[in-house]
Design an enzyme around this catalytic site. Structure first.
Site, PDB file in Angstrom:
ATOM      1  CG  HIS A 233     -87.512 107.357  -9.287  1.00 15.37           C
ATOM      2  ND1 HIS A 233     -88.739 107.317  -8.668  1.00 15.37           N
ATOM      3  CD2 HIS A 233     -86.676 106.631  -8.503  1.00 15.37           C
ATOM      4  CE1 HIS A 233     -88.639 106.591  -7.560  1.00 15.37           C
ATOM      5  NE2 HIS A 233     -87.406 106.168  -7.450  1.00 15.37           N
TER       6      HIS A 233
ATOM      7  CG  ASP B 297     -92.036 107.612  -9.161  1.00 17.53           C
ATOM      8  OD1 ASP B 297     -91.163 108.169  -8.461  1.00 17.53           O
ATOM      9  OD2 ASP B 297     -91.805 107.174 -10.295  1.00 17.53           O
ATOM     10  CG  HIS B 298     -89.603 108.626  -3.465  1.00 24.50           C
ATOM     11  ND1 HIS B 298     -89.137 107.404  -3.904  1.00 24.50           N
ATOM     12  CD2 HIS B 298     -88.508 109.423  -3.370  1.00 24.50           C
ATOM     13  CE1 HIS B 298     -87.828 107.459  -4.058  1.00 24.50           C
ATOM     14  NE2 HIS B 298     -87.410 108.669  -3.750  1.00 24.50           N
TER      15      HIS B 298
END
Length: 480
Positions: free
Chosen positions: A246, A183-184
């Protein structure tokens, strides 16, 4: 000189896709520029359709670097591109790919003076969710699951049941320590700085609770439409794309207790405890929106009821946060593109201290911008110069990039790619986290709110604007 990872063969599935062009290849280039990549590295792009010869594929990667990096240092890009090739594969046939991986491992072992067993395999699945199960089956059949680390991109399923099914599929071929669910947002410097800001400063930690904080806003509006991603959005929607990943991860970083260490077990345990206390969402306190014109986008149904906007009220039932609402908002085609966390403090309400303009006065707020040029603002009140005791508002600002110019920050994908190569799972999502976040969101999936329309360039449906008491910080003055 930074310590470099062991020799690596990186296999990138979806190598001709949008994510590879925008993030992954630019990330590899910047790591090479910073001299952080392994000295011995082979990159094998893969997918059903070959873009042509290896040189034609390299030209495609070079164009992506020019578009998404800008000025490219050829002394860095040239050697990196020489390490890249393309090998076609599919869920049905991975024979040629397996041969290419073994060949690359033999070459890297010889170049490094190490054994083949010392060469690490990194398998990056940048593929649609429905392609994961057959691809994992192929990897297992070809023996590519051995001595490998697997990076899986979100969404991790589409609901609780499918998330569990996906985890079972991954677990058949890979042990949990091999799996890196990326999950960047967690890889962003500014997100990690939440921990430093709170736990390293006596100014904030004693006040980080329900006795001092009135509400928390986690706001990630996007100006972009779903242009070019209509098919993906029709099958996913905003809740699955952004909220269960996110935004909930940001909530975990804001709400967690002191992890006592920055390492995998400690961070994951602290987040898990926070998520365990989050109350399942009330569909009555969730707003779905769809921007005007979405149904005219390519690959979108003419009568689509898919949401492109979500606003949520969430609650955490523990001693620290009980009674403090958390407001989460994200959507497409909105008035601004921002990533902002706003901590709104309780107004002390001393009546003898009045703002010069009572109508515009706002409570103290700590505002954390999570953009690449991350900064933190603290809005406070002070005496207005002149006679009397009227108050005015002022802002303290910490500009992290300017205040630490030689720190060498990494973009999120750069940081996370490097972490995978080093086997560090601290900033990756656990299977239990994924399952718990679906449990929290499952009531909304079972009772979908009616989708309300909103104009492009606005802040979303009117009902969502009224969700937080005092309104959203972004858009408060109809400006970003």
């Amino acid at each position: 000189m930074p310590n470099k990872p062991a020799p690596h063969v990186l296999v990138l599935f979806g190598a001709t896709g949008d994510l590879a062009a925008r993030k992954l290849f630019p990330g590899l280039y910047r790591l090479a520029l910073a001299k952080r990549l392994p000295d011995q590295l082979a990159v094998i792009g893969s997918g059903r359709r070959s873009p042509g010869t290896d040189d034609e594929f390299r030209d495609q990667v070079r164009q992506a670097l020019k578009e998404f990096v800008g000025d490219v240092d050829e002394s860095v890009a040239g050697p990196l591109l020489e390490r890249i090739r393309f090998v076609a594969s599919s869920a049905e046939d991975g024979t040629e790919l397996a041969e290419a991986v073994h060949e690359a491992e033999d070459r890297l072992a010889l170049d490094s003076g190490q054994t083949v067993g010392d060469v690490q395999r990194l398998l990056y699945l940048s593929v649609p969710p429905q392609a994961v199960e057959p691809m994992v089956g192929m990897l297992a059949r070809e023996g590519l699951d051995l001595r490998s680390r697997l990076v899986a991109e979100k969404p991790f399923g589409t609901d609780l049941a499918s998330a569990r099914e996906l985890d079972a599929v991954l677990s058949e071929a890979f042990d949990e320590p091999q799996i890196f669910r990326i999950d960047h947002f967690i890889g962003k410097e500014a997100v990690q700085n939440l921990l430093a800001l709170r736990f390293a400063n006596g100014l904030f930690e004693p006040a980080w609770n329900r006795h001092s904080i009135e509400s928390v806003q986690i706001d990630v509006p996007e100006k972009l439409t779903v242009k070019g991603r209509g098919n993906f959005y029709e099958g996913t929607g905003c809740l699955r794309d952004m909220v269960t990943t996110h935004l909930c991860q940001l909530l975990g970083f804001v709400a967690m207790e002191d992890p006592h260490a920055f390492r995998e077990g400690a961070i994951r345990a602290a987040k898990a405890a926070a998520f365990a206390a989050v109350r399942p969402l009330d569909p009555e306190r969730v707003v779905f929106g769809q921007y005007d014109g979405y149904r005219e986008e390519p690959d979108v149904a003419a009568d689509s009821e898919v949401e492109t906007y979500v606003a949520i009220e969430a609650w955490i039932d523990n001693d620290r946060w009980r009674g403090v609402p958390f407001y989460l908002r994200t959507g497409k085609a909105l008035a601004a593109g921002r990533r902002t966390i706003t901590i709104r403090f309780i107004d002390p309400r001393h009546r003898w201290l009045q703002p010069a303009d009572p109508g515009s006065a706002q409570p103290n707020e700590l505002v954390i911008e999570l953009s690449d040029d991350a900064h933190i603002e603290i809005e406070v009140r002070a005496k207005r110069p002149g006679p009397g005791m009227a108050l005015t508002e002022g802002v303290f600002r910490l500009d992290l990039a300017c205040d630490a110019p030689d720190a060498g920050p990494l973009e999120a994908y750069e940081r996370l790619l490097l972490d995978v190569m080093n086997g560090d799972r601290t900033l990756f999502t656990s299977a239990r986290e994924v399952e718990r976040l679906w449990e929290i969101c499952q009531p909304v999936l079972e009772h979908l709110p009616a989708v309300e329309s909103y104009p492009q360039g606005s802040w979303g449906p009117e009902s969502a604007l009224e969700l937080p008491v005092g309104g959203w910080r972004l858009g408060r003055d109809q400006s970003a």
